[in-house]
Scaffold this motif. Structure first.
Motif, PDB file in Angstrom:
ATOM      1  N   VAL A   1      74.820  16.299  89.932  1.00  0.00           N
ATOM      2  CA  VAL A   1      75.332  15.181  89.153  1.00  0.00           C
ATOM      3  C   VAL A   1      74.785  14.680  87.977  1.00  0.00           C
ATOM      4  CG1 VAL A   1      76.930  14.499  91.209  1.00  0.00           C
ATOM      5  CG2 VAL A   1      74.744  13.402  90.635  1.00  0.00           C
ATOM      6  N   TRP A   2      73.542  15.014  87.978  1.00  0.00           N
ATOM      7  CA  TRP A   2      72.380  14.440  86.836  1.00  0.00           C
ATOM      8  C   TRP A   2      72.294  15.551  85.861  1.00  0.00           C
ATOM      9  CZ3 TRP A   2      70.396  14.503  91.944  1.00  0.00           C
ATOM     10  CH2 TRP A   2      70.893  13.442  92.401  1.00  0.00           C
ATOM     11  N   GLY A   3      73.112  16.674  85.946  1.00  0.00           N
ATOM     12  CA  GLY A   3      72.991  17.855  85.022  1.00  0.00           C
ATOM     13  C   GLY A   3      71.998  19.121  85.375  1.00  0.00           C
ATOM     14  N   THR A   4      71.257  18.842  86.440  1.00  0.00           N
ATOM     15  CA  THR A   4      70.146  19.541  86.739  1.00  0.00           C
ATOM     16  C   THR A   4      70.737  20.931  87.720  1.00  0.00           C
ATOM     17  OG1 THR A   4      68.607  17.827  87.048  1.00  0.00           O
ATOM     18  CG2 THR A   4      67.812  19.932  87.701  1.00  0.00           C
ATOM     19  N   LYS A   5      70.240  22.188  87.097  1.00  0.00           N
ATOM     20  CA  LYS A   5      70.831  23.498  87.748  1.00  0.00           C
ATOM     21  C   LYS A   5      69.282  24.381  87.720  1.00  0.00           C
ATOM     22  CE  LYS A   5      71.996  25.441  83.306  1.00  0.00           C
ATOM     23  NZ  LYS A   5      72.889  26.037  82.365  1.00  0.00           N
ATOM     24  N   ILE A   6      69.774  25.483  88.443  1.00  0.00           N
ATOM     25  CA  ILE A   6      69.000  26.776  88.419  1.00  0.00           C
ATOM     26  C   ILE A   6      68.460  26.917  87.177  1.00  0.00           C
ATOM     27  CG2 ILE A   6      68.549  28.994  89.512  1.00  0.00           C
ATOM     28  CD1 ILE A   6      68.811  26.774  91.659  1.00  0.00           C
ATOM     29  N   GLY A   7      67.286  27.107  86.790  1.00  0.00           N
ATOM     30  CA  GLY A   7      66.711  27.723  85.735  1.00  0.00           C
ATOM     31  C   GLY A   7      66.314  26.364  84.666  1.00  0.00           C
ATOM     32  N   THR A   8      66.521  25.087  85.059  1.00  0.00           N
ATOM     33  CA  THR A   8      65.924  23.993  84.490  1.00  0.00           C
ATOM     34  C   THR A   8      64.392  23.980  84.286  1.00  0.00           C
ATOM     35  OG1 THR A   8      68.031  22.839  84.817  1.00  0.00           O
ATOM     36  CG2 THR A   8      66.092  21.419  84.020  1.00  0.00           C
ATOM     37  N   PRO A   9      63.556  23.768  83.318  1.00  0.00           N
ATOM     38  CA  PRO A   9      62.324  23.906  83.368  1.00  0.00           C
ATOM     39  C   PRO A   9      61.684  22.731  83.925  1.00  0.00           C
ATOM     40  CG  PRO A   9      63.091  23.490  80.912  1.00  0.00           C
ATOM     41  CD  PRO A   9      64.440  23.869  81.806  1.00  0.00           C
ATOM     42  N   PHE A  10      60.612  22.761  84.317  1.00  0.00           N
ATOM     43  CA  PHE A  10      59.832  21.474  84.708  1.00  0.00           C
ATOM     44  C   PHE A  10      59.675  20.482  83.654  1.00  0.00           C
ATOM     45  CE2 PHE A  10      56.005  19.266  85.281  1.00  0.00           C
ATOM     46  CZ  PHE A  10      55.954  18.756  86.994  1.00  0.00           C
ATOM     47  N   SER A  11      59.331  20.712  82.437  1.00  0.00           N
ATOM     48  CA  SER A  11      59.032  19.828  81.403  1.00  0.00           C
ATOM     49  C   SER A  11      60.343  18.910  81.067  1.00  0.00           C
ATOM     50  CB  SER A  11      58.482  20.829  80.269  1.00  0.00           C
ATOM     51  OG  SER A  11      59.640  21.338  79.837  1.00  0.00           O
ATOM     52  N   GLU A  12      61.700  19.519  81.496  1.00  0.00           N
ATOM     53  CA  GLU A  12      62.819  18.427  81.164  1.00  0.00           C
ATOM     54  C   GLU A  12      63.123  17.564  82.292  1.00  0.00           C
ATOM     55  OE1 GLU A  12      66.419  20.481  80.550  1.00  0.00           O
ATOM     56  OE2 GLU A  12      65.582  21.804  79.153  1.00  0.00           O
ATOM     57  N   LEU A  13      62.158  17.546  83.071  1.00  0.00           N
ATOM     58  CA  LEU A  13      62.196  16.587  84.489  1.00  0.00           C
ATOM     59  C   LEU A  13      60.902  15.635  84.756  1.00  0.00           C
ATOM     60  CD1 LEU A  13      64.201  18.799  86.691  1.00  0.00           C
ATOM     61  CD2 LEU A  13      65.404  17.165  85.340  1.00  0.00           C
TER      62      LEU A  13
END
Length: 206
Positions: free
Chosen positions: A131-143
């Motif tokens: 629900v926060w927009g994270t998904k498979i493939g999201t890089p570490f640096s975005e979080l």
């Protein structure tokens, strides 16, 4: 941990056709008297289904109150996946495992005690977001700016170096990051190395 699957597939439910819905709109009295009829089922959102999201509570409609059975999980998922079930042992306990499949690929895994409730869900489907927009493939640096305090090494999933990080928004959701690293086994890679690693699995756990 080895898993044993019995390949007990549930058939996909037939979707109600648009023509039957239109016919129903002209026979409201008869339709309303049909057992199990719900006005909410006439909503266009229900004609095409709704996408699954990972949240604090679970995945879609599947949560801590969902029975660890194929029928209960099928009801929560609709007919997007076909299911197969198996068993594994964890800490001397017999754990039920139910997988949601697309073709020959595992997209979801559900874990829980036999005759119990769903305790954990692993998401491998790239189409399912949090629900926060994270998904498979999201890089570490975005979080994350740094791994310390949020992440730890793990060898539970693949031969690749793997790090599990607690989601910033929830104590029930974790992200599994994988990437390339040739450092000592068990040592957490530096933040500079982790920044390009990507989520390969999302875990919800009660």
């Amino acid at each position: 941990m080895d898993k044993f699957f019995v390949f007990n597939f549930l058939p996909k439910q037939r979707s109600i056709t648009l023509s039957s819905l239109v016919g129903c709109s002209f026979l409201l009295t008869a339709c309303a008297g049909t057992a199990g009829f719900s006005w909410s089922s006439l909503s266009p959102l229900n004609w095409f289904g709704s996408s699954l999201n990972v949240s604090e509570q679970g995945v879609g409609e599947i949560n801590t109150q969902t029975d660890m059975t194929q029928s209960a999980i099928e009801q929560g998922l609709g007919d997007k996946y076909r299911l197969r079930s198996g068993m594994e042992t964890q800490g001397g306990q017999l754990i039920s495992v139910i997988q949601g499949m697309e073709g020959d690929q595992v997209k979801l895994e559900f874990y829980g005690l036999v005759n119990g409730k769903v305790n954990r869900i692993d998401v491998l489907d790239e189409g399912i977001k949090t629900v926060w927009g994270t998904k498979i493939g999201t890089p570490f640096s975005e979080l994350y700016g740094k791994a310390f305090g949020a992440c730890q090494r793990s060898n539970d999933f693949t031969m690749q170096p793997t790090v599990i990080c607690r989601a910033p928004q929830s104590s029930h959701v974790s992200y599994v990051f994988t990437g390339i690293w040739d450092g000592p086994e068990g040592l957490l890679p530096s933040d500079d190395v982790l920044k390009d690693w990507k989520i390969s699995r999302i875990i919800w756990k009660r």
